[in-house]
Design a protein around this motif. Structure first.
Motif, PDB file in Angstrom:
ATOM      1  N   HIS A 183      28.036  27.163   7.828  1.00 48.81           N
ATOM      2  CA  HIS A 183      26.814  27.218   7.922  1.00 48.81           C
ATOM      3  C   HIS A 183      25.805  27.982   6.376  1.00 48.81           C
ATOM      4  CE1 HIS A 183      25.445  26.418  12.099  1.00 48.81           C
ATOM      5  NE2 HIS A 183      26.583  25.917  11.852  1.00 48.81           N
ATOM      6  N   ARG A 184      26.647  28.877   6.137  1.00 48.42           N
ATOM      7  CA  ARG A 184      26.303  29.570   4.732  1.00 48.42           C
ATOM      8  C   ARG A 184      26.133  28.662   3.902  1.00 48.42           C
ATOM      9  NH1 ARG A 184      29.779  34.522   5.539  1.00 48.42           N
ATOM     10  NH2 ARG A 184      28.141  36.172   6.601  1.00 48.42           N
ATOM     11  N   TYR A 207      23.059  26.850   4.229  1.00 48.98           N
ATOM     12  CA  TYR A 207      22.040  27.633   3.938  1.00 48.98           C
ATOM     13  C   TYR A 207      21.712  27.903   2.185  1.00 48.98           C
ATOM     14  CZ  TYR A 207      20.882  29.225   8.413  1.00 48.98           C
ATOM     15  OH  TYR A 207      20.573  29.452   9.871  1.00 48.98           O
ATOM     16  N   LEU A 217      14.220  28.075   1.718  1.00 44.28           N
ATOM     17  CA  LEU A 217      14.196  28.710   3.073  1.00 44.28           C
ATOM     18  C   LEU A 217      13.377  29.962   2.964  1.00 44.28           C
ATOM     19  CD1 LEU A 217      18.030  28.708   4.114  1.00 44.28           C
ATOM     20  CD2 LEU A 217      16.074  28.092   5.416  1.00 44.28           C
ATOM     21  N   SER A 239      12.050  26.424   9.754  1.00 48.59           N
ATOM     22  CA  SER A 239      12.836  26.228  10.948  1.00 48.59           C
ATOM     23  C   SER A 239      13.841  25.170  10.550  1.00 48.59           C
ATOM     24  CB  SER A 239      11.791  25.561  11.874  1.00 48.59           C
ATOM     25  OG  SER A 239      12.702  25.319  13.065  1.00 48.59           O
ATOM     26  N   LEU A 240      15.356  25.592  10.570  1.00 48.04           N
ATOM     27  CA  LEU A 240      16.226  24.534  10.224  1.00 48.04           C
ATOM     28  C   LEU A 240      17.466  24.776  11.068  1.00 48.04           C
ATOM     29  CD1 LEU A 240      17.571  22.387   8.293  1.00 48.04           C
ATOM     30  CD2 LEU A 240      18.675  24.349   7.230  1.00 48.04           C
ATOM     31  N   SER A 241      17.758  23.865  11.994  1.00 46.58           N
ATOM     32  CA  SER A 241      18.947  23.983  12.775  1.00 46.58           C
ATOM     33  C   SER A 241      20.128  23.294  12.158  1.00 46.58           C
ATOM     34  CB  SER A 241      18.592  23.105  14.228  1.00 46.58           C
ATOM     35  OG  SER A 241      19.738  23.082  14.806  1.00 46.58           O
ATOM     36  N   ILE A 242      21.526  23.756  12.384  1.00 46.94           N
ATOM     37  CA  ILE A 242      22.256  23.436  11.571  1.00 46.94           C
ATOM     38  C   ILE A 242      23.443  22.907  12.321  1.00 46.94           C
ATOM     39  CG2 ILE A 242      24.104  23.755   9.716  1.00 46.94           C
ATOM     40  CD1 ILE A 242      22.255  25.664   8.646  1.00 46.94           C
ATOM     41  N   PHE A 249      14.535  29.873  18.153  1.00 42.94           N
ATOM     42  CA  PHE A 249      15.912  30.081  17.947  1.00 42.94           C
ATOM     43  C   PHE A 249      16.293  31.447  18.621  1.00 42.94           C
ATOM     44  CE2 PHE A 249      14.948  27.419  14.147  1.00 42.94           C
ATOM     45  CZ  PHE A 249      15.963  26.366  14.678  1.00 42.94           C
ATOM     46  N   LYS A 276      24.856  38.477   4.850  1.00 37.39           N
ATOM     47  CA  LYS A 276      24.628  37.455   3.813  1.00 37.39           C
ATOM     48  C   LYS A 276      24.056  36.128   4.657  1.00 37.39           C
ATOM     49  CE  LYS A 276      27.118  39.591   0.399  1.00 37.39           C
ATOM     50  NZ  LYS A 276      26.164  40.530   0.461  1.00 37.39           N
ATOM     51  N   TRP A 277      23.135  36.112   5.496  1.00 38.33           N
ATOM     52  CA  TRP A 277      22.668  35.034   6.202  1.00 38.33           C
ATOM     53  C   TRP A 277      21.233  35.176   6.273  1.00 38.33           C
ATOM     54  CZ3 TRP A 277      25.882  31.785   8.678  1.00 38.33           C
ATOM     55  CH2 TRP A 277      25.086  31.049   9.958  1.00 38.33           C
ATOM     56  N   PRO A 278      20.609  34.123   5.927  1.00 40.36           N
ATOM     57  CA  PRO A 278      19.153  34.138   5.573  1.00 40.36           C
ATOM     58  C   PRO A 278      18.068  34.189   6.649  1.00 40.36           C
ATOM     59  CG  PRO A 278      19.986  31.871   5.074  1.00 40.36           C
ATOM     60  CD  PRO A 278      21.079  32.816   5.546  1.00 40.36           C
ATOM     61  N   THR A 279      18.710  33.985   7.881  1.00 40.78           N
ATOM     62  CA  THR A 279      17.847  33.561   8.949  1.00 40.78           C
ATOM     63  C   THR A 279      17.899  34.734  10.233  1.00 40.78           C
ATOM     64  OG1 THR A 279      19.243  31.945  10.046  1.00 40.78           O
ATOM     65  CG2 THR A 279      17.436  31.196   8.428  1.00 40.78           C
ATOM     66  N   ASP A 317      22.619  28.220  16.326  1.00 36.18           N
ATOM     67  CA  ASP A 317      23.406  27.239  16.506  1.00 36.18           C
ATOM     68  C   ASP A 317      24.882  27.275  16.759  1.00 36.18           C
ATOM     69  OD1 ASP A 317      21.127  25.296  15.897  1.00 36.18           O
ATOM     70  OD2 ASP A 317      21.200  25.790  13.994  1.00 36.18           O
ATOM     71  N   ILE A 318      25.275  28.304  16.186  1.00 32.74           N
ATOM     72  CA  ILE A 318      26.808  28.814  16.257  1.00 32.74           C
ATOM     73  C   ILE A 318      27.096  29.465  17.579  1.00 32.74           C
ATOM     74  CG2 ILE A 318      28.486  30.512  15.614  1.00 32.74           C
ATOM     75  CD1 ILE A 318      27.558  29.840  12.721  1.00 32.74           C
TER      76      ILE A 318
END
Lengths: 75, 84
Positions: free
Chosen positions: A50-51, A54, A61, A67-70, B14, B49-52, B67-68
């Motif tokens: 996922h990183r 992103y 972003l 809003s982004l689902s992965i 989310f 290190k995660w943007p959301t 999501d994970i």
């Protein structure tokens, strides 16, 4: 605003041999879902996968993509 | 879990999803509303290190976002990770 096509291009350019399918979930140009497949994900944890997605969209972003689902997987 | 809003009143889809997954799994958790502190909101993104947001940590280890969490729950791995 950002289009599904722009998101797809960014991801496929950034992640080796990837194929991305982008769904504009509510058809509003705001809520997107990215389904990304790449052999490069093999052996990587979901967090890492996922990183990578992103990171392909880092600038977007910060500004126009809210809003982004992965969903990720190997090919 | 670092989230937008509270488990009772999530302020984004989310975060709501993540709460739902944890509740469905009967997993006890603590939450922090990033809207209550802009420094924490920026800081947690930098740290992991995660943007959301939301961001889920299990026993101090960063797990990922909503999501994970959904995917891990679907595979039954979330239960193992939380000792259930």
């Amino acid at each position: 605003m950002i289009t599904a096509e722009e998101i797809k291009e960014k991801i496929e350019k950034s992640i080796p041999n990837s194929r991305a399918e982008i769904i504009n979930e509510k058809n509003d140009g705001m809520h997107f879902k990215a389904i990304v497949r790449s052999p490069f994900f093999k052996g990587k944890e979901l967090v890492e996968q996922h990183r990578m997605v992103y990171s392909a969209l880092e600038e977007e972003l910060k500004r126009k993509l809210h809003s982004l689902s992965i969903e990720t997987g190997e090919i | 879990m670092f989230m937008k809003g509270t488990p009772e009143e999530p302020m984004c889809g989310f975060s709501a999803k993540a709460v739902e997954v944890l509740n469905n799994g009967k997993i006890k958790f603590e939450s922090f509303d990033v809207y209550s502190d802009e420094d924490v909101r920026a800081g947690v993104k930098e740290y992991s290190k995660w943007p959301t947001i939301p961001q889920i940590f299990i026993n101090g280890k960063f797990i990922g976002g909503a999501d994970i969490l959904v995917e891990l729950a679907g595979k039954g791995e979330l239960k193992k990770m939380t000792g259930g």
